[in-house]
Design a protein around this motif. Structure first.
Motif, short mmCIF file in Angstrom:
data_model
loop_
_atom_site.label_atom_id
_atom_site.label_comp_id
_atom_site.label_asym_id
_atom_site.label_seq_id
_atom_site.Cartn_x
_atom_site.Cartn_y
_atom_site.Cartn_z
N PHE A 114 0.90 -1.07 0.03
CA PHE A 114 -0.31 0.45 -0.06
C PHE A 114 0.69 1.60 -0.22
N LYS A 115 1.85 0.97 0.70
CA LYS A 115 3.29 1.98 -0.03
C LYS A 115 2.95 2.90 -0.99
N ASP A 148 8.89 -2.90 2.96
CA ASP A 148 8.34 -2.05 2.09
C ASP A 148 8.28 -0.70 1.94
N PRO A 264 -4.97 -2.70 9.38
CA PRO A 264 -3.15 -3.37 9.40
C PRO A 264 -2.85 -2.25 10.19
N SER A 265 -2.44 -2.25 11.19
CA SER A 265 -1.58 -0.67 11.35
C SER A 265 -0.17 -0.76 12.16
N GLY A 266 0.76 -0.08 12.29
CA GLY A 266 2.24 -0.21 12.33
C GLY A 266 2.48 1.01 12.58
N ASN A 267 2.69 1.60 11.94
CA ASN A 267 2.95 3.13 11.99
C ASN A 267 2.19 4.57 12.12
N PHE A 268 0.92 3.87 12.18
CA PHE A 268 -0.58 4.37 11.99
C PHE A 268 -0.62 5.68 10.62
N GLY A 269 0.10 5.33 9.53
CA GLY A 269 -0.14 6.52 8.80
C GLY A 269 -1.28 6.13 8.37
N ASN A 270 -1.23 4.54 7.84
CA ASN A 270 -2.69 4.88 6.44
C ASN A 270 -4.30 5.17 7.80
N ALA A 320 5.39 -5.70 8.84
CA ALA A 320 6.05 -4.32 8.66
C ALA A 320 4.68 -3.59 10.22
N HIS A 396 -0.41 -9.71 6.60
CA HIS A 396 -1.01 -8.03 7.26
C HIS A 396 -2.42 -7.39 7.06
N THR A 421 -3.31 -4.48 2.51
CA THR A 421 -2.09 -3.77 2.41
C THR A 421 -1.12 -4.27 1.81
N ALA A 422 -0.75 -6.00 1.17
CA ALA A 422 0.18 -5.80 0.47
C ALA A 422 -0.85 -7.33 -0.64
C1 PLP Z 1 3.67 -0.09 6.14
C2 PLP Z 1 2.83 -1.12 6.25
C3 PLP Z 1 1.84 -1.26 6.40
C4 PLP Z 1 1.48 -0.97 8.49
O1 PLP Z 1 0.71 0.83 7.96
P1 PLP Z 1 1.08 2.04 9.04
O2 PLP Z 1 0.65 2.90 7.68
O3 PLP Z 1 2.62 2.40 8.71
O4 PLP Z 1 0.35 1.64 9.63
C5 PLP Z 1 0.34 -2.57 6.97
N1 PLP Z 1 0.99 -3.97 6.03
C6 PLP Z 1 2.03 -3.32 5.34
C7 PLP Z 1 1.76 -4.04 3.95
C8 PLP Z 1 2.66 -2.08 5.14
O5 PLP Z 1 3.88 -2.23 3.95
#
Ligand code: PLP
Length: 488
Positions: A114-115, A148, A264-270, A320, A396, A421-422
């Motif tokens: 998704f980046k 990613d 699905p969240s990591g750094n919370f940008g999405n 991710a 993810h 997201t992927a």
């Molecule tokens: C980056 C990423 C996430 C997390 O997104 P954030 O915006 O960082 O929360 C989730 N899934 C995939 C496959 C990613 O590449």
């Protein structure tokens, strides 16, 4: 013409900055993150009208109403990058899995994650802003990646004038596909370095370099300015509002219902993009944050306590989202509370590695967000179950199904959109494991799954294995600054 002003989430800033400024120089001087001062609000009639627009028109309208002052032509050029996506007219299509569950495929771009949704147009926006400013400076963008972000940033900036990208990744810490997506990029202005260490080492290294007086002095003599394209850059967030708005309108158009969005969240940008989309008035009922066993975020949303004092990072099948400090949550705190409170909470995080919301504050958060976490076993089971139904989903995205199960019970018959997201191709060995095909390499897993499940491997992935690895240098951490300067 009105101009959107950007202010720091921790206050203390006295000059007004515009979108152009914060895209090129995203690091806030007083700590914290730059955030739009005033969000627009669409009323119900406006929403009905917007639901008639196509993706590109909607993006123009949102940028316009946010007063970002991006010229029509530049935005048009940036959005042209979606022509490299599977279906150019709709870069983020919905796919119905159950009557009330839609997957939004956010991975239809060149790097299959998704980046690309933000980073593809971002590169053009960034270099367009450079052109407009007519300053004789080159920009160096440093990226540390766990897999990613690196590929998507390289794709975005390859061959863009007046920009150079250095990407650092942990050697052995990414999948083969992710590594090849970086090491095979053939462009004069990009350089990729593997380092001995993990992602945290890569990130720390980069932060140290940004602060290193000697490194900075050399850059100045070369007339090079530093920038970042990481997930806190508001330029990326702006593009991430659009696809959430678009999916909510697609469903609203059919049944006049508000959607639940699972991210699905990591750094919370999405997720932050979804939060802004809701604030602006798009028909979004609630945002569900899905995490893996690194559940700091989901714990925070459920209890109001953000606590990393006793947590260490687990390696999971959804790398991710293997993250402890989710930077963008700070922008939510700022929006719902204020700069002073945000500063207080962030200082507490820096000093004691935790902070707690009051009961009232937690209630505010819960008006917008819910959260669930999911372990690797659950994740593999979901992948297996859905593969049998004919859907190959990545690890993810699989974590998001836990949230869907909860929504189904608590809010039956409400439309959901789960952000996918992927693509499965990016994490093929994990999919192979879920499907009981054994421990396979990326290439073996791709080929086997493609055969057994009769799905094509997209050309962006297949061709990686034929291209030469141009960037094959691996360094000790100490050497990196010197190596970058030599390359420049
Ligand atoms: C980056 C990423 C996430 C997390 O997104 P954030 O915006 O960082 O929360 C989730 N899934 C995939 C496959 C990613 O590449």
């Amino acid at each position: 013409m009105q101009t959107q002003h950007f202010i720091g989430t921790r206050g203390g800033q006295d000059t007004a900055l515009n979108f152009h400024d914060v895209v090129l120089n995203p690091n806030a001087a007083f700590g914290g993150l730059y955030t739009a001062k005033k969000l627009p609000k669409f009323d119900e009639d406006a929403i009905k009208e917007l639901s008639q627009l196509n993706y590109e028109e909607l993006a123009h309208e949102i940028f316009h109403r946010l007063n970002l002052n991006v010229s029509k032509d530049l935005l048009k050029d940036a959005l042209k990058l979606y022509q490299n996506f599977d279906s150019p007219a709709n870069p983020a299509p919905l796919c119905s899995v159950h009557p009330y569950l839609n997957l939004q495929k956010l991975y239809c771009g060149p790097t299959r994650a998704f980046k690309d949704m933000a980073l593809q147009p971002f590169g053009t926006l960034f270099s367009g802003f450079l052109n407009e400013s007519k300053r004789e400076v080159d920009y160096l963008i440093l990226v540390a990646t766990s897999g990613d972000t690196g590929p998507a940033t390289l794709q975005s900036f390859a061959n863009k004038p007046h920009t150079k990208v250095v990407c650092i990744y942990p050697k052995g810490g990414t999948s083969d596909v992710q590594r090849l997506q970086m090491t095979t990029v053939n462009a004069e202005n990009v350089k990729v370095f593997g380092i001995d260490g993990d992602f945290d080492d890569a990130q720390t290294l980069l932060k140290d370099l940004l602060k290193d007086p000697k490194f900075n002095a050399v850059l100045r003599t070369k007339n090079i300015a530093l920038s970042a394209a990481n997930s806190v850059n508001f330029g990326r967030i702006a593009f991430q509002i659009v696809y959430h708005a678009y999916s909510s309108l697609q469903i609203f158009k059919i049944n006049r219902r508000k959607i639940h969005i699972i991210v699905p969240s990591g750094n919370f940008g999405n997720a932050l993009g979804a939060f802004y989309a809701k604030l602006i008035g798009f028909p979004i009922e609630r945002i569900w944050i899905a995490t893996n066993t690194n559940n700091v975020l989901s714990e925070f949303i459920n209890t109001g306590i953000y606590d990393i004092s006793e947590k260490s990072l687990h390696k999971t099948y959804s790398p991710a989202m293997d993250i402890l400090k989710s930077s963008n949550i700070e922008r939510v705190l700022f929006t719902l509370f204020d700069a002073q409170r945000t500063r207080e909470l962030m200082e507490s995080l820096e000093q004691t590695k935790k902070y707690s919301l009051t009961k009232e504050e937690l209630a505010w958060i819960k008006m917008y967000f819910s959260a669930t976490s999911c372990d690797d076993n659950y994740c593999l089971n979901i992948i297996k179950t859905y593969a049998k139904k004919g859907y190959l989903i990545d690890p993810h995205t699989a974590c998001g199904f836990k949230a869907y199960e909860e929504i189904k019970t608590k809010f039956p018959n409400t439309p959901c959109v789960l952000c996918s997201t992927a693509e499965w191709t990016k994490f093929a060995p994990t999919i192979a494991k879920a499907l009981d095909l054994g421990d396979l390499s990326d290439k073996e897993a791709l080929e086997q799954i493609s055969k057994t499940h009769k799905v094509a491997i997209p050309k962006q992935i297949a061709e990686l294995f034929h291209n030469p690895e141009i960037h094959n240098e691996v360094f000790d951490k100490e050497e990196l600054g010197q190596k970058i300067l030599e390359w420049l």
